[in-house]
Scaffold this active site. Structure first.
Site, mmCIF file in Angstrom:
data_model
loop_
_atom_site.group_PDB
_atom_site.id
_atom_site.type_symbol
_atom_site.label_atom_id
_atom_site.label_comp_id
_atom_site.label_asym_id
_atom_site.label_seq_id
_atom_site.Cartn_x
_atom_site.Cartn_y
_atom_site.Cartn_z
ATOM 1 C CE LYS A 47 -10.341 -4.459 13.304
ATOM 2 N NZ LYS A 47 -10.123 -5.678 12.520
ATOM 3 C CG ASN A 50 -0.208 -0.166 2.512
ATOM 4 O OD1 ASN A 50 0.554 0.709 2.909
ATOM 5 N ND2 ASN A 50 -0.419 -1.291 3.192
ATOM 6 C CE LYS A 92 -8.652 -0.445 12.378
ATOM 7 N NZ LYS A 92 -7.769 0.134 11.325
ATOM 8 C CG PHE A 118 -3.267 5.414 13.423
ATOM 9 C CD1 PHE A 118 -3.206 6.683 12.867
ATOM 10 C CD2 PHE A 118 -2.643 5.179 14.638
ATOM 11 C CE1 PHE A 118 -2.536 7.704 13.511
ATOM 12 C CE2 PHE A 118 -1.965 6.190 15.292
ATOM 13 C CZ PHE A 118 -1.905 7.464 14.727
ATOM 14 C CG ASP A 145 -7.005 -5.161 5.108
ATOM 15 O OD1 ASP A 145 -6.599 -5.114 6.283
ATOM 16 O OD2 ASP A 145 -7.521 -4.195 4.530
ATOM 17 C CE LYS A 171 9.146 -11.565 -14.861
ATOM 18 N NZ LYS A 171 10.050 -10.813 -15.760
#
Length: 404
Positions: free
Chosen positions: A340, A209, A336, A322, A278, A288
């Site tokens: 959590k 990300n 969340k 976060f 995730d 490859k």
């Protein structure tokens, strides 16, 4: 606020010298005894008389201009300083400091002082980003020198980019912070995760990300400054580790999960600022993958939910997660924080320009189980981290979770 403090202000040559004059005035008005050292180049922009008038002290420009026979001027100033500030700091003076050169009054006094040093760089954006300048700054950071980052905007040379001297009020605020350190996390053990985890598809491809790790690194620096013993579990960033922080490098989500769980029980505060993947490929190719068909199907499986597992395993630790969102920020953040097992969730809208991934600033909305607790307005990520940690310390103390 600075009454009775002695501050030596080193001024090197750049157009931003005029801001140093404003800083001198602000420091003197706050009760500090300000002694200004100017380089020969700095005196071409603003005369020493300006700084003498504002500081009400003689200005030093020449190593050999000894006014008082009872002392050696550069040693006397070096010894008397409670804090040594260099603003503006050119690429040249930064290089001299890193190499230990002493060929004028400013560099000689800097080499002799044992006081804390705060450097405020100011230069062209390409100069600032040059590997040599960045390496010199990193060398100084490793020696304990503090930096206040330059701003982004229109530069005197006509470029637009990073390189503007920080505003006098921002430098002043950092001086006050250094002179009156916040030790509200003294005795605490803090674990922080940062960066974006990386999940391999094959030896040359991966899923990740846009996280730069800047928020987590800012939190690590802020916690260390506030007296905590900090462990930073970091994935795939190109940032120097903050001074005094124990760095644990990891790559994948599983790596981070194992590193965090191994150290969880010993912590007082956990801040999970990392952007964890995730999903990961269900099968990683050892070779490859060659391009053959028009389409390729990639089967993904869920990765470990580190924050949820921390919430299940915690034994009195204070946990902050976060939430990087692009829509329905409050709704997603509340979901969340409740699912959590966190004490707080710090949510930000990464779709907003200037506060998303890779930016130097942030705007945080802090939620607990009951809703919005506090908004931290747009500020540097370091200052936002300090505000978040102050809130965490207050809540930890209110729960009776006192530092050892």
């Amino acid at each position: 606020m600075l009454n009775g403090k002695t501050i030596v202000l080193g001024v090197s040559g750049g157009i931003a010298v005029y801001k140093a004059a404003a800083l001198t005035s602000r420091l003197a008005q706050s009760g500090a005894e300000v002694h200004v050292i100017m380089t020969e180049s700095a005196a071409k922009f603003v005369t020493p008389l300006t700084f003498q008038t504002l500081s009400r002290q003689p200005v030093h420009t020449d190593t050999f201009a000894e006014r008082d026979a009872s002392v050696v001027a550069h040693i006397d100033l070096a010894d008397r300083a409670d804090l040594f500030v260099v603003a503006p700091a050119t690429a040249n003076i930064i290089a001299k400091m890193a190499c230990g050169l002493a060929d004028d009054m400013l560099s000689t006094t800097l080499l002799a002082t044992t006081a804390p040093i705060l450097v405020a760089p100011a230069m062209n954006v390409h100069m600032y980003e040059h590997p040599a300048v960045q390496a010199n700054m990193q060398t100084l950071r490793e020696r304990g020198v503090h930096f206040i980052e330059p701003g982004v905007g229109q530069l005197a040379c006509g470029y637009v980019g990073r390189g503007r001297l920080a505003e006098p009020e921002d430098i002043y605020a950092e001086i006050v912070r250094l002179m009156t350190p916040d030790q509200t996390l003294a005795g605490r053990k803090v674990l922080i995760t940062a960066g974006g985890t990386l999940e391999r598809i094959d030896p040359v491809r991966f899923i990740t990300n846009d996280s730069s790790g800047k928020m987590g690194y800012a939190a690590a620096q802020a916690a260390q400054e506030m007296g905590a013993e900090v462990t930073l579990v970091s994935a795939n960033v190109s940032l120097p580790a903050p001074r005094g922080v124990k760095l644990v490098p990891v790559v994948s989500t599983r790596d981070m999960y194992e590193a965090v769980m191994e150290r969880l029980d010993a912590q007082d505060l956990i801040i999970k600022a990392a952007a964890v993947a995730d999903y990961r490929p269900a099968a990683q190719s050892a070779q490859k993958i060659k391009k053959s068909e028009e389409q390729m199907t990639l089967v993904l499986e869920k990765t470990e939910d580190i924050l949820a597992e921390i919430g299940r395993r915690k034994k009195g630790q204070f946990v902050i997660g976060f939430a990087a969102e692009t829509e329905h920020l409050e709704e997603h953040a509340m979901k969340k924080v409740r699912s959590k097992g966190c004490d707080l969730i710090a949510a930000n809208d990464v779709s907003q320009q200037g506060i998303g991934f890779g930016a130097d600033h942030n705007e945080l909305y802090i939620f607990d189980q009951n809703g919005l607790v506090k908004k931290i307005p747009r500020s540097s990520k370091l200052e936002a981290a300090r505000e978040l940690l102050r809130l965490a310390a207050e809540r930890m103390n209110a729960k009776g979770n006192a530092a050892p």
